[in-house]
Design an enzyme around this catalytic site. Sequence first.
Site, PDB file in Angstrom:
ATOM      1  N   CYS A 110      -0.500  12.750   1.621  1.00 59.57           N
ATOM      2  CA  CYS A 110      -0.611  11.327   1.011  1.00 59.57           C
ATOM      3  C   CYS A 110      -2.136  11.095   1.439  1.00 59.57           C
ATOM      4  O   CYS A 110      -2.896   9.957   0.910  1.00 59.57           O
ATOM      5  CB  CYS A 110       0.205  10.188   1.940  1.00 59.57           C
ATOM      6  SG  CYS A 110       1.924  10.605   1.608  1.00 59.57           S
ATOM      7  N   HIS A 246      -2.626   3.123   2.807  1.00 60.35           N
ATOM      8  CA  HIS A 246      -1.593   3.767   2.114  1.00 60.35           C
ATOM      9  C   HIS A 246      -0.427   2.937   1.777  1.00 60.35           C
ATOM     10  O   HIS A 246       0.296   2.326   2.715  1.00 60.35           O
ATOM     11  CB  HIS A 246      -1.309   4.940   2.779  1.00 60.35           C
ATOM     12  CG  HIS A 246      -0.188   5.959   2.325  1.00 60.35           C
ATOM     13  ND1 HIS A 246      -0.266   6.358   0.917  1.00 60.35           N
ATOM     14  CD2 HIS A 246       0.659   6.472   3.041  1.00 60.35           C
ATOM     15  CE1 HIS A 246       1.041   7.277   0.975  1.00 60.35           C
ATOM     16  NE2 HIS A 246       1.408   7.219   2.311  1.00 60.35           N
ATOM     17  N   ASN A 276       6.287   4.954  -2.651  1.00 62.97           N
ATOM     18  CA  ASN A 276       5.179   5.834  -2.236  1.00 62.97           C
ATOM     19  C   ASN A 276       4.893   6.800  -3.043  1.00 62.97           C
ATOM     20  O   ASN A 276       5.664   7.672  -3.170  1.00 62.97           O
ATOM     21  CB  ASN A 276       5.716   6.161  -0.736  1.00 62.97           C
ATOM     22  CG  ASN A 276       4.737   7.026  -0.052  1.00 62.97           C
ATOM     23  OD1 ASN A 276       3.685   7.374  -0.664  1.00 62.97           O
ATOM     24  ND2 ASN A 276       4.920   7.323   1.234  1.00 62.97           N
TER      25      ASN A 276
END
Length: 321
Positions: A110, A246, A276
């Site tokens: 990520c 994030h 996500n």
Amino acid sequence: MSFTIIGTGRSVPPLAVKNSDLSKIVETSDEWITSRTGIKERRVLSGETLLDISEKAALAALKNSGTDAKELDLILCTTLQGDYITPSLACMVMERLGAECPAFDINAACSGFIYALDLASSYFETKRAKKILIVSAEHLSKFLDWSDRRTCVLFGDGAGAAVLKAGESLLALSLRAKGNYSVLNIPSNVPPTPFDVSGGYQKKQFLTMNGQEIYKFAVTTVAEDVISATKKAGITADDIDYFLLHQANGRIIDAVRQRMNQPESKFPVNLMNYGNTSSATVPILLDELNSENRFKKGDLIFMSAFGAGLTSGVCIIKWGY
Ligand code: ACO
């Protein structure tokens, strides 16, 4: 000499899977998912490939920056895995764009977009590039066990892109990794060769994670990153105009915001719409704000991400410099 971001783009698949859709396939509810994560729906690739949405995000960023693909000196894609193991997604994007430059993928989970900014920055500093395209594109849905309610509700597919040129925007950038693969991973699954007795390649290729460990790691790491990166930049959290964190979980973002004693208006979120999307969350959010003309010249933008590895990265830029 470092970089400035001169254009952004994004593309997400049209299929929106709502929490209520998931409650038909696993034992979950809109109430559980919303209250624990903030996510309401996520986009899932169905009729398109990862390459298709990567190309769209890239074209949008090129257009937004007024850049012709032939001007690019480097294409970096960040992804857990492209449509092919080889060639890289970056080479496939390059072919679609008609670019003529080196191209390769980075996998920092990520944190990929921030890792790519770091790499791009060193190309500019060593004068090896004038313009670089970064495409962060993820096909998380193919790694999910759609019968596991603990993970399948959290993730989505999408692509975000940015075009960078040499400039003076960068105020702070740092990367970290812990070297952990037990807390969050996706095993590689291939048929055993006649020689393999390790058994190591036969686990199912599904994402598994310890949600509570990630939660603790994320809140601690991002809060530390705010303090260390602002110090490095010679500013405080109060000086930051936007925190683009994030987009993993609304509760993580809120916990960091409260620790830093900052207003909600500085922490834009879009995870309710996309879930996500791993390394794509930050550039997708960046493009949403850029396309809404929310950034003014000189705005201080904080970007940070964390992910499997356990990796993390933080970057502060001054918009338009
Ligand atoms: N629907 C209903 N119940 C569920 C669901 C679901 N989708 N998922 C888990 N549960 C149940 C569990 O089975 C468990 O039930 P049990 O007590 O009967 O066994 C109960 O809810 C509590 O489970 P926990 O895993 O302890 O739930 P928690 O409150 O920790 O929330 C979550 C889980 C949302 C994942 C949380 O740990 C979290 O936010 N972690 C951060 C990690 C994260 O955001 N990961 C995604 C990003 S990773 C990355 O980007 C690198």
